[in-house]
Design an enzyme around this catalytic site. Structure first.
Site, PDB file in Angstrom:
ATOM      1  N   ASP A 140       0.839  -1.194   0.000  1.00 49.78           N
ATOM      2  CA  ASP A 140       0.000   0.000   0.000  1.00 49.78           C
ATOM      3  C   ASP A 140       0.875   1.246   0.000  1.00 49.78           C
ATOM      4  O   ASP A 140       1.775   1.375   0.825  1.00 49.78           O
ATOM      5  CB  ASP A 140      -0.914  -0.005   1.228  1.00 49.78           C
ATOM      6  N   HIS A 169      -3.283  14.050   1.500  1.00 54.08           N
ATOM      7  CA  HIS A 169      -3.462  13.154   2.641  1.00 54.08           C
ATOM      8  C   HIS A 169      -2.203  13.162   3.510  1.00 54.08           C
ATOM      9  O   HIS A 169      -2.279  13.298   4.735  1.00 54.08           O
ATOM     10  CB  HIS A 169      -3.750  11.731   2.148  1.00 54.08           C
ATOM     11  N   GLU A 176     -10.021   3.954   4.699  1.00 55.09           N
ATOM     12  CA  GLU A 176      -9.183   4.750   3.790  1.00 55.09           C
ATOM     13  C   GLU A 176      -9.675   4.502   2.370  1.00 55.09           C
ATOM     14  O   GLU A 176      -9.653   3.362   1.881  1.00 55.09           O
ATOM     15  CB  GLU A 176      -7.700   4.374   3.921  1.00 55.09           C
ATOM     16  N   GLU A 225      -9.330   4.222  -1.314  1.00 59.02           N
ATOM     17  CA  GLU A 225      -8.170   3.991  -2.182  1.00 59.02           C
ATOM     18  C   GLU A 225      -8.602   3.271  -3.457  1.00 59.02           C
ATOM     19  O   GLU A 225      -9.701   2.727  -3.542  1.00 59.02           O
ATOM     20  CB  GLU A 225      -7.120   3.105  -1.480  1.00 59.02           C
ATOM     21  N   ASP A 243      -8.652   0.416   2.851  1.00 58.92           N
ATOM     22  CA  ASP A 243      -7.550   0.029   3.746  1.00 58.92           C
ATOM     23  C   ASP A 243      -7.957   0.415   5.182  1.00 58.92           C
ATOM     24  O   ASP A 243      -7.486   1.402   5.727  1.00 58.92           O
ATOM     25  CB  ASP A 243      -6.273   0.759   3.308  1.00 58.92           C
ATOM     26  N   ARG A 250      -6.608   3.805  14.087  1.00 56.89           N
ATOM     27  CA  ARG A 250      -5.658   4.920  14.265  1.00 56.89           C
ATOM     28  C   ARG A 250      -4.953   4.894  15.611  1.00 56.89           C
ATOM     29  O   ARG A 250      -3.805   5.322  15.721  1.00 56.89           O
ATOM     30  CB  ARG A 250      -6.389   6.253  14.098  1.00 56.89           C
ATOM     31  N   GLN A 301      -2.354   2.280  15.407  1.00 59.00           N
ATOM     32  CA  GLN A 301      -1.342   2.750  14.450  1.00 59.00           C
ATOM     33  C   GLN A 301      -0.385   3.766  15.081  1.00 59.00           C
ATOM     34  O   GLN A 301       0.828   3.667  14.919  1.00 59.00           O
ATOM     35  CB  GLN A 301      -2.056   3.381  13.248  1.00 59.00           C
ATOM     36  N   LYS A 347      -3.503  -2.235  10.502  1.00 56.76           N
ATOM     37  CA  LYS A 347      -4.098  -2.345   9.172  1.00 56.76           C
ATOM     38  C   LYS A 347      -4.275  -3.777   8.696  1.00 56.76           C
ATOM     39  O   LYS A 347      -5.021  -4.024   7.759  1.00 56.76           O
ATOM     40  CB  LYS A 347      -3.242  -1.569   8.166  1.00 56.76           C
ATOM     41  N   THR A 356      -8.709  -5.735   4.782  1.00 53.81           N
ATOM     42  CA  THR A 356      -8.672  -4.800   3.651  1.00 53.81           C
ATOM     43  C   THR A 356      -9.766  -5.278   2.696  1.00 53.81           C
ATOM     44  O   THR A 356      -9.794  -6.463   2.349  1.00 53.81           O
ATOM     45  CB  THR A 356      -7.304  -4.842   2.936  1.00 53.81           C
ATOM     46  N   THR A 362      -4.531   6.604   0.603  1.00 53.08           N
ATOM     47  CA  THR A 362      -5.773   7.357   0.768  1.00 53.08           C
ATOM     48  C   THR A 362      -5.858   8.490  -0.248  1.00 53.08           C
ATOM     49  O   THR A 362      -4.921   9.278  -0.393  1.00 53.08           O
ATOM     50  CB  THR A 362      -5.842   7.944   2.190  1.00 53.08           C
ATOM     51  N   GLU A 406      -8.903  12.562   8.720  1.00 48.54           N
ATOM     52  CA  GLU A 406      -8.777  13.890   8.121  1.00 48.54           C
ATOM     53  C   GLU A 406     -10.088  14.664   8.170  1.00 48.54           C
ATOM     54  O   GLU A 406     -10.107  15.846   8.521  1.00 48.54           O
ATOM     55  CB  GLU A 406      -8.372  13.774   6.648  1.00 48.54           C
TER      56      GLU A 406
HETATM   57 MN    MN Z   1      -3.678   3.036   3.123  1.00 48.31          MN
END
Ligand code: MN
Length: 446
Positions: free
Chosen positions: A142, A149, A214, A216, A248, A252, A255, A268, A272, A375, A389
């Protein structure tokens, strides 16, 4: 790279499948994306090509001789239970299959007369099938190709230096997990993990409180380069079968505690989601645009990431949307609401650059590898492709029309991605959907 429109892109083409001609379907005859599906009543997955609200069953069509002119290798690949055999053959054969499918499904050709006679055998209703992951994915990487982003997220963690000095030179990526890639419609269980909400206290283990999506696109790799061989940028697109929607999912809180110094890991790898349909680069041909224009003062890409054709036509004009339907909305029988809308044109790197960079150290990319874009966020707030975001890390919760608000995802939330391409002189084509509903964390003891 060569860019060509042919008769398969002709906007005046019509299919004998009526729903393909309504002007709003994602799957008019100019699209013809590949997917792998399962009948309600049959276990073995089959390759299919979407047309309107129907699917051309490639296994049945190949058995009936519809693709015989393309030779035994293609015929066998179309009767496989994943796209890998087609991906191994490469883009040239995929192009021929799409051309043949176009003649089978359009009005007024001799091939169509034959296909119509076989309708009961080779056409299935999309409502009666389930999509599976279109390929056995070997490796999943990824990227982080949206500079908007990267800047927005960087600001939250490093207000003084949001963008690290490598960003404009190196397409940044991490190695994701292939085993937990699931098809659209698969519920996603909230992960447990280690977090450290209080920097003065020890970390704890429990369900993520900051679960996010996310937005994508994924690029499905075809063909193979031997270990030690690189793929020059000018040939990188021959290694991309097509694009699909990709979510994805990201925890957070897990992460932010685990990502230093080696990047995302368990935040993550729990799930997915991929969309069911892979839109070939051939179908996307009418929607090519220039690569992202780097602002004045940005460095030029290094030579191996620079190619005149990629710069002038390596981008794709794809509009993407995120929708949400909460448990309360479902209970009230309310429709999903849109959270954001953005464009793939805002990406700092083209998909060809991502693939060329990936192979630039001699890494062998194999048929069925998946490359995520990162993203997709644009300059405007309304185009931010994740809740981190959109809700500014919880500082500005998103207000929903149901009266609810969200900083991150709640159990029962269903997230739906959509994407399409439209421009004058071309038929509108779309990507279908990529959806997933959040289920509570597993009940095991914390
Ligand atoms: Mn991603």
């Amino acid at each position: 790279m060569t860019f060509k429109l042919d008769d398969t892109h002709d906007p005046s083409l019509r299919s004998w499948i009526a729903s393909a001609n309504d002007g709003v379907t994602d799957f008019p005859i100019q699209n013809l994306p590949f997917g792998v599906f399962r009948h309600d009543f049959e276990e073995r997955p089959r390759v299919g090509i979407a047309i309107g609200d129907q699917v051309l069953d490639c296994l049945a069509a190949a058995r009936a001789g519809c693709f015989a002119e393309l030779g035994p290798l293609v015929d066998d690949a179309l009767q496989s239970w994943s796209l890998n055999a087609l991906l191994a053959l490469g883009r040239g054969d995929a192009r021929e299959i799409r051309r043949t499918a176009s003649r089978l499904l359009r009005e007024g050709t001799p091939e169509a007369a034959r296909a119509q006679a076989l309708r009961e055998t080779i056409i299935v209703d999309m409502d009666h099938i389930g999509m599976v992951v279109p390929a056995e994915i070997g490796d999943y990487t990824d990227f982080y190709a949206s500079i908007f982003h990267a800047t927005n997220v960087g600001k939250m963690f490093r207000p003084d230096a949001p963008l690290l000095p490598n960003y404009k030179y190196v397409p940044i990526g991490y190695h994701g997990r292939a085993s937990s890639i699931v098809p659209t419609g698969t519920p996603v269980r909230r992960p447990r993990g280690q977090t450290r909400p209080d920097a003065e206290a020890p970390p704890m283990f429990g369900p993520s409180k900051s679960l996010d999506y996310e937005l994508e696109l994924g690029a499905l790799v075809c063909g193979e380069n031997a270990l030690g061989e690189t793929v020059p940028l000018a040939r990188a697109e021959e290694r991309i079968f097509g694009l699909c929607l990709l979510n994805d999912w990201s925890a957070r809180d897990i992460q932010s505690w685990e990502y230093v110094p080696l990047g995302p890991f368990l935040a993550k790898s729990f799930a997915t989601t991929v969309g069911g349909w892979v839109i070939t680069l051939d179908a996307l041909e009418p929607f090519r645009i220039a690569a992202f224009t780097r602002p004045e003062g940005d460095p030029a890409p290094l030579a191996y990431l620079s190619d005149p054709a990629d710069r002038s036509q390596g981008g794709f004009d794809i509009t993407l949307e995120v929708w949400i339907r909460t448990a309360a909305m479902r209970a009230a029988d309310s429709a999903a609401v849109r959270l954001s809308s953005g464009s793939f044109e805002s990406m700092y790197w083209t998909v060809a650059q991502l693939l060329a960079h990936h192979s630039s150290n001699g890494c062998n990319l194999r048929p069925g590898d998946l490359i995520g874009s990162g993203t997709i966020s644009g300059l405007e707030k309304s185009s931010r492709g994740c809740l981190l975001e959109l809700a500014a890390r919880g500082a500005e919760p998103v207000q929903l029309s149901s009266g609810e608000s969200r900083s991150f995802l709640a159990d029962g939330d269903e997230v739906i991605f959509r994407a399409w391409c439209a421009r004058d002189g071309a038929a509108r084509i779309g990507f279908g959907e990529c959806r997933g509903e959040i289920r509570p964390a597993s009940p095991e003891a914390e």
